[in-house]
Write a protein that holds these residues in place. Structure first.
Motif, PDB file in Angstrom:
ATOM      1  N   UNK A   1       0.824  -1.212   0.000  1.00 58.77           N
ATOM      2  CA  UNK A   1       0.000   0.000   0.000  1.00 58.77           C
ATOM      3  C   UNK A   1       0.858   1.262   0.000  1.00 58.77           C
ATOM      4  N   UNK A   2       2.089   1.155   0.505  1.00 59.08           N
ATOM      5  CA  UNK A   2       2.979   2.311   0.588  1.00 59.08           C
ATOM      6  C   UNK A   2       4.037   2.323  -0.501  1.00 59.08           C
ATOM      7  N   UNK A   3       3.974   1.337  -1.406  1.00 58.17           N
ATOM      8  CA  UNK A   3       4.878   1.321  -2.539  1.00 58.17           C
ATOM      9  C   UNK A   3       6.333   1.083  -2.181  1.00 58.17           C
ATOM     10  N   UNK A   4       6.582   0.321  -1.110  1.00 55.84           N
ATOM     11  CA  UNK A   4       7.956   0.012  -0.723  1.00 55.84           C
ATOM     12  C   UNK A   4       8.115  -1.486  -0.534  1.00 55.84           C
ATOM     13  N   UNK A   5       9.362  -1.924  -0.551  1.00 57.69           N
ATOM     14  CA  UNK A   5       9.688  -3.320  -0.266  1.00 57.69           C
ATOM     15  C   UNK A   5      10.831  -3.335   0.738  1.00 57.69           C
ATOM     16  N   UNK A   6      10.771  -4.207   1.726  1.00 61.77           N
ATOM     17  CA  UNK A   6      11.821  -4.267   2.742  1.00 61.77           C
ATOM     18  C   UNK A   6      12.956  -5.194   2.327  1.00 61.77           C
ATOM     19  N   UNK A   7      13.992  -5.216   3.144  1.00 61.95           N
ATOM     20  CA  UNK A   7      15.069  -6.190   2.989  1.00 61.95           C
ATOM     21  C   UNK A   7      14.716  -7.486   3.706  1.00 61.95           C
TER      22      UNK A   7
END
Length: 439
Positions: A257-263
Motif C-alpha cells: 500500500x505504501x509502494x515500498x519493499x523491505x530487505x
C-alpha cells in the motif's frame, strides 16, 4: 480446578468448544462474534473445511521431519507461493512458529549478514515508540511500548526508539499530512547520524501499527522516505507484518500500500489463520547469498521450523485468500466497516480518531475530543470495554497505553475476511453497547 497457567490469574475464562464462521462457541452454548480474529489471527473464520482437510491430508502423509535433516513438500510449496507474490527482491523464506520467532530471526539475520559482509561494527537497531514486535527478548527490545518493556528492562538489548508516525497526535496544525510524514521520517536519519551511520544495522517498523497503537497508519510518503534513508546509509529495512499482513489491510503484503519493499519481512498470525502455529521471515537474495557464500550457516533455529503440517495449513490459507478473492473482499468490507464506525461513533464525545486500512480498524478513545486528553489510566477504560463487549457476545481487542505505554485507550478490530454486511452491523451494535456501558 485447573493446572493451566493462564494469561491472567484473576480471569475465569470460559471454555471454547466450537467455531462456526466468524463465531466462537463456549461450553454453555453462548456464541461470540470474533470481531478481532483473536489477535488478528482468524482471517478465514472458524471451521473452514478446506483448510482442515489440507491439514488432515498432510498428517496422513507426513507429520514431522526435522529441518536439520530434511526439507518437505508443503514447506517448499508455501515458500514458492509466498515469493511468487512478495514485493521487491524478497527471495527466501525462513519458517518459524509465530510472530515473535519471526522478528527474533530477523534481528539475528541482520546481525549475521553484516558480520559476514565484513561490517561487524554494525549492531545497532532503530525502531519506533509505541511499536510491538513480540515477547522474546530481542523482539521485546525492538518493541517500543514502555509498559510491556518496564519490568524486563535489565534484560533488554540497547535499541533506539524514534517517534512513531502518529498524525492524530503529532502532526502540527500548520503542516499537511504529507509534510508531516516527511518530518516523521526525518527522525530516522537524525538518529542514524547521532548513533554513527556505520554502527546501525537495521530499522524495524510495522507498516500499520497493531496492538499497541490501534491500526495506526502512516502518512503518505512516510515509508518511501524511510526506504530512501535506509538505502542512503546502508541500513536494512525490516518490516513487521505479523499482525497487519496476509491480506488484513487490503494487500497480501501490507507494505504494498505504501509502494515500498523491505530487505527483511516478518509474517505470522494470518499466515496460518489460527489453524496451525506458523510464521515466516522473508529476506532478499542479496542477504541470503551473503550467508550462503560465506559460512553457509545461519546460526539460528528452532525444533519446529518448517513443520510440514503447519506449512500445509499455511499453503491452504494463502491459496484460499488468493483464490477466493478475499483481498478484494477485505477492501470492500473494510470500507463498509469504516463507514459504519464513522456513522456510529464519528461524533461520539469520547471518540477522538477512527483509523486503519482494510479489515484492520482502530478507535482511539479520549476524555475530551477538543483537547484530545486521554482518560485517567486509573479508570481502566480499555479493560472494562473488553469485558463489557465479551459479555455482550463480542470479541474485540481494546488496549491501554496508546500514547506512551501508560496513557490512552483504543479498540482494535480485525474481523475475519468473510464477515457479511449483517455481521458488520452486529459487530457495530455490540461494540456500541459495550462503549455505552463503560463510558
Amino acid at each position: 480446578m485447573t493446572h493451566i497457567f493462564p494469561r491472567h490469574s484473576k480471569l475465569n475464562a470460559p471454555v471454547a468448544v466450537g467455531g462456526e464462521g466468524i463465531y466462537l462457541i463456549d461450553s454453555t452454548g453462548k456464541r461470540y462474534l470474533d470481531g478481532s480474529g483473536g489477535a488478528a489471527v482468524s482471517c478465514l473464520g472458524h471451521g473452514d473445511a478446506e483448510i482442515t482437510a489440507a491439514i488432515k491430508a498432510q498428517l496422513d502423509q507426513l507429520a514431522f521431519a526435522h529441518t536439520g535433516f530434511f526439507t518437505s513438500e508443503p514447506a517448499e510449496k508455501l515458500a514458492d507461493l509466498l515469493i511468487d507474490h512478495a514485493p521487491g527482491d524478497l527471495d527466501r523464506v525462513y519458517f518459524v512458529s509465530g510472530g515473535s520467532e519471526a522478528t527474533e530471526a530477523a534481528i539475528k539475520l541482520a546481525r549475521q549478514y553484516f558480520v559476514e559482509k565484513g561490517e561487524p561494527q554494525r549492531g545497532r537497531i532503530i525502531a519506533r515508540k509505541q511499536s510491538y514486535h513480540g515477547n522474546t527478548i530481542g523482539a521485546l527490545s525492538a518493541g517500543g511500548n514502555a509498559w510491556r518493556r518496564a519490568q524486563f528492562a535489565p534484560l533488554l538489548l540497547d535499541v533506539s526508539h524514534i517517534e512513531p508516525c502518529y498524525a492524530y497526535r503529532l502532526k502540527r496544525d500548520d503542516e499537511s499530512l504529507e509534510d508531516y510524514g516527511q518530518r516523521a521520517a526525518q527522525a530516522l536519519e537524525d538518529e542514524i547520524l547521532a548513533l554513527g551511520p556505520d554502527t546501525v544495522m537495521a530499522f524495524m517498523a510495522e507498516p500499520v501499527v497493531g496492538a499497541t497503537a490501534g491500526a495506526l497508519t502512516p502518512a503518505p510518503g512516510y515509508f518511501k522516505r524511510i526506504r530512501e534513508i535506509c538505502d542512503q546509509y546502508g541500513v536494512l529495512l525490516i518490516l513487521d507484518e505479523v499482525m497487519c499482513g496476509m491480506g488484513r489491510t487490503g494487500h497480501l503484503f501490507a507494505c504494498e500500500a505504501d509502494g515500498v519493499a523491505p530487505d527483511i519481512l516478518c509474517i505470522a498470525k494470518g499466515l496460518g489463520a489460527g489453524y496451525q502455529p506458523i510464521g515466516a521471515m522473508l529476506c532478499t537474495s542479496e542477504i541470503y547469498d551473503t550467508i550462503a557464500n560465506g559460512s553457509g550457516f545461519f546460526q539460528h533455529g528452532h525444533t519446529y521450523i518448517g513443520h510440514p503440517v503447519a506449512a500445509a495449513a499455511g499453503h491452504a490459507v494463502v491459496s484460499a485468500i488468493l483464490d477466493r478473492g478475499l483481498i478484494g473482499k477485505v477492501r470492500e468490507q473494510g470500507a463498509k466497516l469504516h463507514d459504519k464506525l464513522t456513522d456510529r461513533f464519528g461524533q461520539h464525545p469520547h471518540v477522538g480518531d477512527i483509523r486503519g486500512r482494510g479489515l484492520f480498524r482502530g478507535i482511539e478513545l479520549v476524555a475530551d475530543r477538543e483537547t484530545k486528553d486521554p482518560f485517567d489510566p486509573a479508570r481502566g477504560v480499555a479493560a472494562k470495554i473488553k469485558k463489557a463487549a465479551f459479555e455482550a457476545g463480542l470479541v474485540c481487542y481494546p488496549m491501554s497505553g496508546t500514547i506512551d505505554g501508560q496513557r490512552g485507550d483504543h479498540i482494535l478490530l480485525a474481523p475475519p475476511f468473510i464477515i457479511t454486511d449483517d455481521q458488520l452491523d452486529e459487530l457495530t451494535d455490540k461494540l456500541d453497547q459495550a462503549i455505552s456501558a463503560v463510558i
